[in-house]
Design a protein around this motif. Structure first.
Motif, PDB file in Angstrom:
ATOM      1  N   GLY A 101      30.690  44.906  33.680  1.00 27.76           N
ATOM      2  CA  GLY A 101      32.058  45.127  33.244  1.00 27.76           C
ATOM      3  C   GLY A 101      32.491  44.130  32.189  1.00 27.76           C
ATOM      4  O   GLY A 101      33.142  44.494  31.191  1.00 27.76           O
ATOM      5  N   TYR A 102      32.127  42.853  32.376  1.00 22.94           N
ATOM      6  CA  TYR A 102      32.465  41.831  31.367  1.00 22.94           C
ATOM      7  C   TYR A 102      31.588  41.972  30.129  1.00 22.94           C
ATOM      8  O   TYR A 102      32.057  41.821  29.000  1.00 22.94           O
ATOM      9  CB  TYR A 102      32.314  40.439  31.968  1.00 22.94           C
ATOM     10  CG  TYR A 102      33.448  40.062  32.903  1.00 22.94           C
ATOM     11  CD1 TYR A 102      34.709  39.753  32.400  1.00 22.94           C
ATOM     12  CD2 TYR A 102      33.257  40.022  34.276  1.00 22.94           C
ATOM     13  CE1 TYR A 102      35.751  39.408  33.244  1.00 22.94           C
ATOM     14  CE2 TYR A 102      34.298  39.676  35.138  1.00 22.94           C
ATOM     15  CZ  TYR A 102      35.534  39.373  34.617  1.00 22.94           C
ATOM     16  OH  TYR A 102      36.572  39.039  35.451  1.00 22.94           O
ATOM     17  N   ARG A 103      30.313  42.256  30.347  1.00 23.75           N
ATOM     18  CA  ARG A 103      29.389  42.389  29.209  1.00 23.75           C
ATOM     19  C   ARG A 103      29.812  43.515  28.278  1.00 23.75           C
ATOM     20  O   ARG A 103      29.756  43.385  27.043  1.00 23.75           O
ATOM     21  CB  ARG A 103      27.979  42.665  29.731  1.00 23.75           C
ATOM     22  CG  ARG A 103      26.928  42.846  28.645  1.00 23.75           C
ATOM     23  CD  ARG A 103      25.693  43.532  29.192  1.00 23.75           C
ATOM     24  NE  ARG A 103      26.003  44.885  29.660  1.00 23.75           N
ATOM     25  CZ  ARG A 103      25.142  45.655  30.330  1.00 23.75           C
ATOM     26  NH1 ARG A 103      23.938  45.191  30.627  1.00 23.75           N
ATOM     27  NH2 ARG A 103      25.494  46.870  30.707  1.00 23.75           N
ATOM     28  N   ASP A 104      30.261  44.632  28.856  1.00 25.20           N
ATOM     29  CA  ASP A 104      30.604  45.809  28.057  1.00 25.20           C
ATOM     30  C   ASP A 104      32.040  45.791  27.555  1.00 25.20           C
ATOM     31  O   ASP A 104      32.465  46.719  26.859  1.00 25.20           O
ATOM     32  CB  ASP A 104      30.369  47.074  28.890  1.00 25.20           C
ATOM     33  CG  ASP A 104      28.908  47.229  29.318  1.00 25.20           C
ATOM     34  OD1 ASP A 104      28.041  46.608  28.670  1.00 25.20           O
ATOM     35  OD2 ASP A 104      28.649  47.956  30.294  1.00 25.20           O
ATOM     36  N   GLY A 105      32.808  44.759  27.927  1.00 28.28           N
ATOM     37  CA  GLY A 105      34.179  44.654  27.439  1.00 28.28           C
ATOM     38  C   GLY A 105      35.190  45.452  28.228  1.00 28.28           C
ATOM     39  O   GLY A 105      36.362  45.541  27.834  1.00 28.28           O
ATOM     40  N   LEU A 126      41.049  33.238  50.901  1.00 29.37           N
ATOM     41  CA  LEU A 126      42.467  33.292  51.268  1.00 29.37           C
ATOM     42  C   LEU A 126      43.208  34.350  50.463  1.00 29.37           C
ATOM     43  O   LEU A 126      44.369  34.644  50.738  1.00 29.37           O
ATOM     44  CB  LEU A 126      43.118  31.926  51.057  1.00 29.37           C
ATOM     45  CG  LEU A 126      42.507  30.759  51.854  1.00 29.37           C
ATOM     46  CD1 LEU A 126      43.166  29.454  51.470  1.00 29.37           C
ATOM     47  CD2 LEU A 126      42.628  31.015  53.351  1.00 29.37           C
ATOM     48  N   SER A 127      42.560  34.885  49.454  1.00 30.00           N
ATOM     49  CA  SER A 127      43.090  36.009  48.690  1.00 30.00           C
ATOM     50  C   SER A 127      41.921  36.924  48.356  1.00 30.00           C
ATOM     51  O   SER A 127      40.766  36.606  48.679  1.00 30.00           O
ATOM     52  CB  SER A 127      43.806  35.525  47.424  1.00 30.00           C
ATOM     53  OG  SER A 127      42.892  34.895  46.538  1.00 30.00           O
ATOM     54  N   ALA A 128      42.203  38.044  47.738  1.00 26.12           N
ATOM     55  CA  ALA A 128      41.144  39.019  47.432  1.00 26.12           C
ATOM     56  C   ALA A 128      41.002  39.166  45.925  1.00 26.12           C
ATOM     57  O   ALA A 128      41.987  39.147  45.181  1.00 26.12           O
ATOM     58  CB  ALA A 128      41.481  40.365  48.064  1.00 26.12           C
ATOM     59  N   ALA A 129      39.761  39.322  45.470  1.00 27.54           N
ATOM     60  CA  ALA A 129      39.496  39.480  44.038  1.00 27.54           C
ATOM     61  C   ALA A 129      39.819  40.906  43.600  1.00 27.54           C
ATOM     62  O   ALA A 129      39.561  41.870  44.323  1.00 27.54           O
ATOM     63  CB  ALA A 129      38.038  39.166  43.735  1.00 27.54           C
ATOM     64  N   LEU A 130      40.373  41.035  42.413  1.00 28.93           N
ATOM     65  CA  LEU A 130      40.728  42.357  41.905  1.00 28.93           C
ATOM     66  C   LEU A 130      39.489  43.249  41.801  1.00 28.93           C
ATOM     67  O   LEU A 130      39.559  44.450  42.107  1.00 28.93           O
ATOM     68  CB  LEU A 130      41.403  42.228  40.537  1.00 28.93           C
ATOM     69  CG  LEU A 130      41.909  43.536  39.921  1.00 28.93           C
ATOM     70  CD1 LEU A 130      42.976  44.172  40.814  1.00 28.93           C
ATOM     71  CD2 LEU A 130      42.448  43.297  38.518  1.00 28.93           C
ATOM     72  N   VAL A 131      38.350  42.676  41.391  1.00 28.22           N
ATOM     73  CA  VAL A 131      37.145  43.503  41.273  1.00 28.22           C
ATOM     74  C   VAL A 131      36.735  44.075  42.625  1.00 28.22           C
ATOM     75  O   VAL A 131      36.238  45.208  42.709  1.00 28.22           O
ATOM     76  CB  VAL A 131      35.975  42.705  40.658  1.00 28.22           C
ATOM     77  CG1 VAL A 131      36.269  42.334  39.212  1.00 28.22           C
ATOM     78  CG2 VAL A 131      35.636  41.481  41.481  1.00 28.22           C
ATOM     79  N   ASP A 132      36.935  43.318  43.698  1.00 28.75           N
ATOM     80  CA  ASP A 132      36.602  43.816  45.038  1.00 28.75           C
ATOM     81  C   ASP A 132      37.587  44.885  45.483  1.00 28.75           C
ATOM     82  O   ASP A 132      37.200  45.930  46.038  1.00 28.75           O
ATOM     83  CB  ASP A 132      36.596  42.669  46.051  1.00 28.75           C
ATOM     84  CG  ASP A 132      35.378  41.785  45.922  1.00 28.75           C
ATOM     85  OD1 ASP A 132      34.351  42.268  45.396  1.00 28.75           O
ATOM     86  OD2 ASP A 132      35.448  40.616  46.327  1.00 28.75           O
ATOM     87  N   LEU A 133      38.866  44.647  45.263  1.00 25.50           N
ATOM     88  CA  LEU A 133      39.880  45.614  45.665  1.00 25.50           C
ATOM     89  C   LEU A 133      39.729  46.921  44.896  1.00 25.50           C
ATOM     90  O   LEU A 133      39.861  48.017  45.469  1.00 25.50           O
ATOM     91  CB  LEU A 133      41.271  45.024  45.450  1.00 25.50           C
ATOM     92  CG  LEU A 133      41.636  43.871  46.389  1.00 25.50           C
ATOM     93  CD1 LEU A 133      42.888  43.157  45.898  1.00 25.50           C
ATOM     94  CD2 LEU A 133      41.815  44.373  47.815  1.00 25.50           C
ATOM     95  N   GLU A 134      39.430  46.825  43.619  1.00 23.89           N
ATOM     96  CA  GLU A 134      39.238  48.050  42.837  1.00 23.89           C
ATOM     97  C   GLU A 134      37.993  48.794  43.283  1.00 23.89           C
ATOM     98  O   GLU A 134      37.969  50.036  43.306  1.00 23.89           O
ATOM     99  CB  GLU A 134      39.165  47.709  41.350  1.00 23.89           C
ATOM    100  CG  GLU A 134      40.508  47.267  40.776  1.00 23.89           C
ATOM    101  CD  GLU A 134      40.455  46.969  39.301  1.00 23.89           C
ATOM    102  OE1 GLU A 134      41.532  46.910  38.674  1.00 23.89           O
ATOM    103  OE2 GLU A 134      39.341  46.781  38.767  1.00 23.89           O
TER     104      GLU A 134
END
Length: 446
Positions: A101-105, A126-134
């Motif tokens: 995802g980062y490599r391809d922009g 203690l919080s959740a990463a957006l990439v995991d939630l998505e």
């Protein structure tokens, strides 16, 4: 071959050992950790997680240094995915959905992988990463638990929450349509931890099966990519463990600067060899090196004859200024100013790691002993950073046979050892003086 894995909380050390029993599992990587590794050809370093808020994050050139030493560096999931997307052109290997995802922009925010977590061996999120939630949202949608409109509404609400508070239970997210159904799906799939965990397991399996080819450094290795900053970081973080204490190259060199009686001669030889571009200090005689250094200085527009009295006395003592010939005066000026970077600005100062291997003094053991003494002193309320500067200065004067010398002579003696001045030497000496001067001086010096 040694495999080093920096992880937590995307992946636990227990999970690492389940797939790679012989791997060395480390906490999330931070600035300096890569330089502490004794990694070289055949070794592999997997970066999963890293810190960036409570301390400086791993620098890109720290990773380049690992690759230049011959190690294969792999990144995935979190900090590893970020650095791999930034450094894959230089040979770092990226693995997984997050990296792509980062490599391809398709992603450009570091906050998409960021979480807050507890400190300690087992970092708990203690919080959740957006990439995991998505990732979880996508799978819930594919499973029919939420429809497309609900998916988009929950995703939009999550993106509006700061990473330190991001959670499907955040008040701003609880208002989104379909959130109750999403919570039910999450409860029914407790093992679905999202993209970061999945990518990390994929990287472990690839390493375990030998699917990751050893990296071959590119042409950049032969270019001038090392900087003075990298040399400083290496000095500060590289080293070895003596007993249970890490002793940095910098601490070893600082001990030598203070206590090795031959250090001024070695410092002079090394500075002059660097000025003339000699790869080693044995390529020519001391006289040849000195003569070449004088010519190099002249080519750069530096001659003692062109300096004012104030400029000369910045580096020379009054007695030296009156007695020395022009060549020796210039050589001392070059040597003494090198430690402050005042001469030839912009040229990369060479790394000092090799300097610690040329001395008979057992500085590793001496530094570790000094640290142990400092710990015992701290138990009695004595902080080495609070030691009286005048008392430490008197100790240095006796050690260097300076007696009642004037401040200019003390500065010159310190600069002959690579310090910026006598005050700098006093500051460095604090960390060693309790062990060297005797524990009975604790109260006197405090």
């Amino acid at each position: 071959m040694t495999v080093h894995v920096f992880c937590g909380p995307s992946l636990s050390a227990t999970e690492v050992r389940a797939v790679l029993p012989e791997a060395a599992a480390h906490p999330p990587i931070r600035h300096g950790d890569a330089l502490r590794l004794d990694a070289g050809p055949g070794d592999l370093v997997l970066i999963v997680d890293g810190v960036f808020h409570q301390s400086a994050s791993v620098r890109h050139k720290e990773i380049l240094a690992l690759m230049a030493a011959g190690a294969t560096v792999v990144g995935c999931s979190s900090m590893g995915a970020l650095r791999a997307a930034e450094l894959d052109a230089y040979g770092m290997v990226g693995v997984g959905e997050v990296y792509c995802g980062y490599r391809d922009g398709r992603r450009d925010s570091d906050a998409d992988v960021a979480v807050t977590h507890t400190q300690g061996p087992e970092a708990e999120p203690l919080s959740a990463a957006l990439v995991d939630l998505e990732s979880q949202l996508r799978d819930a949608h594919l499973a029919g638990a939420i429809d497309g409109t609900e998916h988009d509404a929950i995703a939009a609400a999550l993106r509006e929450v700061h990473y330190t508070e991001r959670s499907p239970r955040h008040p701003a997210v609880r208002k989104a349509p379909g959130i109750t159904a999403f919570h039910s799906w999450l409860a029914a799939h407790p093992d679905h931890r999202g993209a970061k965990h999945r990518d990390a397991l994929t990287a472990l399996r690839l390493i375990a099966t030998g699917a990751i080819e050893p990296a071959v450094p590119g042409a950049w290795v032969e270019q001038a990519w090392r900087t003075e900053h990298l040399a400083e970081w290496t000095d500060r973080h590289a080293g070895a463990v003596h007993g249970e204490r890490h002793v940095s190259v910098l601490a070893q060199r600082q001990y030598q600067q203070i206590f090795d009686p031959d250090y001024p001669q070695r410092w002079r030889a090394r500075v002059l060899a660097w000025i003339v571009g000699a790869s080693t200090m044995d390529e020519c005689t001391a006289a040849q090196t000195a003569a070449a250094a004088v010519h190099a200085a002249a080519d750069s527009g530096l001659r003692v004859e062109d300096l004012t009295a104030a400029q000369r006395l910045r580096w020379l003592t009054p007695a030296e200024d009156a007695a020395l010939d022009a060549e020796e005066a210039l050589l001392r000026l070059l040597v003494r100013s090198a430690g402050s970077g005042a001469v030839f600005p912009g040229r990369d100062w060479p790394a000092t790691v090799s300097d610690s291997t040329t001395v008979e003094l057992n500085s590793m053991e001496a530094v570790a002993r000094a640290y142990a003494v400092n710990d015992r002193a701290a138990a009695f309320g004595v902080d080495v950073h609070g030691l009286d500067a005048a008392a430490v200065g008197q100790y240095l004067r006796r050690l260097w046979d300076l007696g009642d010398a004037a401040a200019a002579e003390c500065d010159a003696a310190a600069r002959d050892r690579g310090f910026r001045g006598f005050d700098g030497a006093v500051g460095v000496c604090r960390q060693f003086i309790l062990a060297e001067a005797g524990e009975g001086l604790w109260r006197l010096l405090a």
